[in-house]
Each structure stands twice: as C-alpha cells, then as structure tokens.
Design an enzyme around this catalytic site. Structure first.
Site, short mmCIF file in Angstrom:
data_model
loop_
_atom_site.label_atom_id
_atom_site.label_comp_id
_atom_site.label_asym_id
_atom_site.label_seq_id
_atom_site.Cartn_x
_atom_site.Cartn_y
_atom_site.Cartn_z
N GLU A 143 48.83 22.38 -6.65
CA GLU A 143 47.97 21.35 -6.98
C GLU A 143 48.39 20.40 -8.21
O GLU A 143 49.07 20.91 -8.87
CB GLU A 143 46.56 21.80 -7.56
N CYS A 254 48.65 23.57 -18.53
CA CYS A 254 49.92 23.55 -17.44
C CYS A 254 51.16 23.31 -18.16
O CYS A 254 51.99 24.01 -18.13
CB CYS A 254 49.48 22.52 -16.41
N LYS A 257 52.75 25.97 -20.40
CA LYS A 257 53.09 27.21 -19.46
C LYS A 257 54.16 26.82 -18.41
O LYS A 257 54.98 27.80 -18.25
CB LYS A 257 51.68 27.64 -18.84
#
Ligand code: UDX
Length: 424
Positions: A143, A254, A257
C-alpha cells in the site's frame, strides 16, 4: 459483473481503508480483527480512527462490509485474503512479523486461498514464506496510502504494484482485476521486487525531506530562502515540487520505520547503506534544532513557558507515532521549560507521551502567557488564529518558531513578533 468476495485480515488503518474501498467498488468484504471491542464498535458503524471520508464510506457500504473476530468467516467466504496486520519495528530494528506468522498458522495448509500481502514486510519475506509453505499462493500488493488522504489515495492511485512468483500468477491476475475500475498504472513484478518498491519509495521520499532540511539549515547560515530554493529546484521536471517542504523532521508510522528497515536489511546482507544512515541522523537532529532556536532568543529555558501547537505527526490525523512533538516535549522538559501542547484531535491520545506537558483545550489556552509558540503541525486552524491581535496580547514574549513555514512571516514581523522559520 459479479465482483468476488474479499477477506481482509486486520482492521487497523490500512485494513479498514482497504475493506471500505473494496466494498465501495462493489465487493462483499469480510474484515477480521482479533480485538473484540474494535470489531463490535465497527459492527455498530463506529470507526475508531480519524481518517477523512472513511466513516462515510463505511456507513454507505454497511450492507457489503462485514466485521468479525473469526478467521473462519473469511476462509469460508473469500479466496483472496488481504493481510493488513501491523509489522512494528523490534528493538533490533528488524520488523516484527509475529502477526503475519499468526495469520499463516491460521491459514493452515489450505490450497484454496491466496495471501495478498499489504502489510509492509522486509524484502525476502514472501520468498521465505513460499519456501516454508510449499504450494502456497502468495501475492505482494503493497500500500502507498498517506494518512489523511488514504481513501482518495486508494481510489486514485499513482500506481498499483502486484508481485507474484511462479505458481501464483493466476491469483495475481485476480488481484490485478480488482483494481481495474480505478484505471491505474499496474506494475507487475516478482514478489521481492514488489516488496522493495514499497521500501525504496518511502526511503526515497524520506531522503528528499532530509535533503531539503539540510539545504534549509545551510540556507539559514548563508542567507538564502529555502522556499525560493525549493521552488526553483522543484520546477525541474526531474526533481519535481513535492516533498521539498523543509520542517521539523518527518514522523509517522511509515517513513521512520521503513527507512530503518531498509537500512537494516542491507546491513543483514553485509551492505552498509550509508545514505540512509545519514537520512535518519539528519531527521533526528532536525527534530531537536528548535531548542537552540528558542535558546537563541530566550537564553536558558528553565521556567520558560512554551506552547506547542500541533502534536500529530502531520495534519488531518490523530497519529502521533514518531511525531516531532514527542521529541520536543521531552527535550524541553529536559531543559526545565514548562510546556503546554494543543492539537485539534491528537492531544488527549498523546497526553501521557508528552513528557509531562499539559494538554490545553484550545490553541489560545496553550498560548496564554507563553514565552514562545512553536508551530509543530500545520493544522489549518493555526493559520486562522488572530496572530496579530489576540495571540500577541496573550503571549508574554511574542516569539514564534514556525516549524513548517506555515504562517505569514511578513505579517508577524510587522506586528512586532520575533519570527524563526525553517531555512529562511
Ligand atoms: C507515507 C507515504 O507517503 C505513504 O506512501 C506510505 O504508504 C506511508 O508513509 P504518511 O506517513 O501518511 O505516508 O505521511 P506523509 O504525508 O508522506 O508525510 C510523512 C512525514 O513527512 C510527515 O511528518 C510530514 O510532515 C513530513 N513531510 C512531508 C515533510 O517534512 N516535508 C515534506 O515535503 C513532506
């Protein structure tokens, strides 16, 4: 045309958006989560996260959206199982795949289903699963949703990536077909490349931000205005204008990480990914630079009253993961300052993560008696405050550190504020 039923494993942020959007495209969707309270509230039509347009979509498609705690409900009704569980970083920096492993166990040795991986996983995860579970159908379908515009991003994707290895192509064709109504560019690859596209895209965007932040920092020293510089750079087609906004560092679930994960993955193979090491370090320093800007004007900070406007890592979300506000609150507390923070949605949620900062009920309450205001998140309502009137009257010292270059600098300076932007 009959649209095939879909299973979604994990009704978190990605899972809910995926489920609601596929329902909107006409599919019966079975979404499963292990947290009973969450499933019960979803069954009542209550959406537990702040994401524009999502509640409306869930309500509109309630007839096609089914929430359950039972994996069997999915296995009985759907063949394509979208895995949307979280893969948080561990202390070592590798991704924690325990939730993915749990899904694999629940799938058993079924040959009737395909795992469609939406969760962000290390490059090599798909191959490792395929090796361990001979004959499993596995499709990587990462995604690229942005919080705050996830529904729109799903419905109008820049591209859809579908990765499959030999043996899973028929399922990959079916996944591809699901996205046909969106008329998006489809990138069809092997699994490892699809996994890498996700990590490399986020790492590149993070690099772009750290790059412009460094240009901003150097511009401050050399007397250039980074906003002019970014505009001049962005008009070059090869560079492009997006993700060139300097600020107080990137946060969220996001970028931090994924950059770390890619760096770690490279490291595991013995490759030292120097560039990403710098991207992370620049971002950490960027989150702290505000402190010296405050000290420059206020001297030592013990006892100083500092208002933080914005807690969420960006506007239009209540997500505070890796948010700069958390680092700033911690550093300011360490320097002995008193901090009051306000956020239109994320304040209460973050209360116990803000190093003893008080959570104010409004921006004006946070600003009352402040020696400085730090704008951390560019929520639209902060632009609408009466800066030159009410705000200035309430502050003890009219000092603003505009961490997103969001406010009207000239107007503030004219009204007697001391204004510190980023890179100008
Ligand atoms: C990101 C990716 O954009 C998305 O494709 C991926 O699937 C998940 O991670 P998100 O974390 O929602 O999405 O946020 P994004 O809008 O990309 O912003 C990330 C951070 O970068 C924010 O803290 C934002 O303030 C910061 N940012 C962004 C900048 O500092 N400057 C910019 O120019 C752009």
């Amino acid at each position: 045309m009959e649209r095939e039923p879909i299973g979604v494993v994990g009704a978190g942020w990605v899972g809910l958006v995926t489920a609601a959007c596929f329902a909107e495209l006409g599919h019966e969707v079975w979404a499963r989560d292990i947290v009973r309270e969450k499933v019960e509230s979803l069954q009542r039509g209550e959406v537990p996260i702040h994401e524009p347009g999502l509640s409306e979509l869930v309500a509109k498609n309630a007839g096609r959206l089914h929430f359950t705690t039972e994996m069997d409900d999915l296995l009985e009704r759907a063949q394509l199982l979208f895995v949307c569980v979280d893969t948080p970083p561990t202390y070592s920096g590798d991704a924690d795949l325990s939730r993915v492993e749990a899904v694999l166990r629940e799938l058993g040795d079924s040959n009737e289903h395909a795992l469609v991986m939406k969760s962000t996983v290390p490059v090599g995860t798909g191959r490792s699963i395929e090796r361990r579970r001979n004959g499993i159908a596995y499709v990587s379908n990462p995604e690229f949703l942005k919080e705050g515009s996830a529904v729109a991003d799903f419905m109008k994707p820049d591209r859809v990536v579908v990765g499959a290895d030999a043996g899973s192509e028929a399922y990959a064709d079916r996944v591809e077909a699901l996205y046909e109504p969106l008329c998006a560019e489809i990138v069809r690859t092997d699994v490892a490349s699809a996994e890498m596209i996700k990590l490399a895209s986020n790492a590149f965007l993070a690099t772009k931000i750290s790059f412009i932040n460094e240009i901003a920092n150097v511009s401050e020293e050399l007397g250039a205005d980074v906003l002019e510089v970014a505009r001049g750079m962005g008009l070059d087609d090869r560079i492009g204008p997006k993700f060139l906004q300097p600020g107080v560092g990137f946060g969220g679930s996001c970028f931090p990480k994924d950059v770390q994960a890619l760096k770690q993955l490279a490291g595991n193979t013995g490759y030292h990914f120097q560039l990403l090491t710098a991207v992370v370090e620049v971002n950490e320093l960027q989150k702290r630079r505000t402190i010296s800007k405050l000290q420059k004007h206020l001297g030592a900070l013990p006892g100083k009253e500092i208002a933080l406007l914005g807690v969420a890592f960006k506007p239009n979300t209540d997500d505070v993961r890796e948010a700069t506000s958390l680092v700033l609150a911690g550093r300011l507390a360490g320097e002995g300052a008193n901090v009051r923070a306000y956020d239109p949605v994320a304040g209460p949620k973050a209360a116990d993560m803000l190093a003893g900062a008080q959570i104010a009920d409004s921006a004006l309450e946070a600003i009352d008696g402040a020696d400085a205001v730090v704008l951390v998140t560019e929520w639209p309502e902060f632009g609408e405050l009466d800066w030159t009137g009410e705000v200035k009257r309430r502050m003890r010292v009219p000092l603003v550190v505009d961490g997103r270059n969001f406010l009207d600098r000239d107007k503030l300076v004219e009204a007697g504020f001391t204004y510190e932007g980023i890179g100008r």
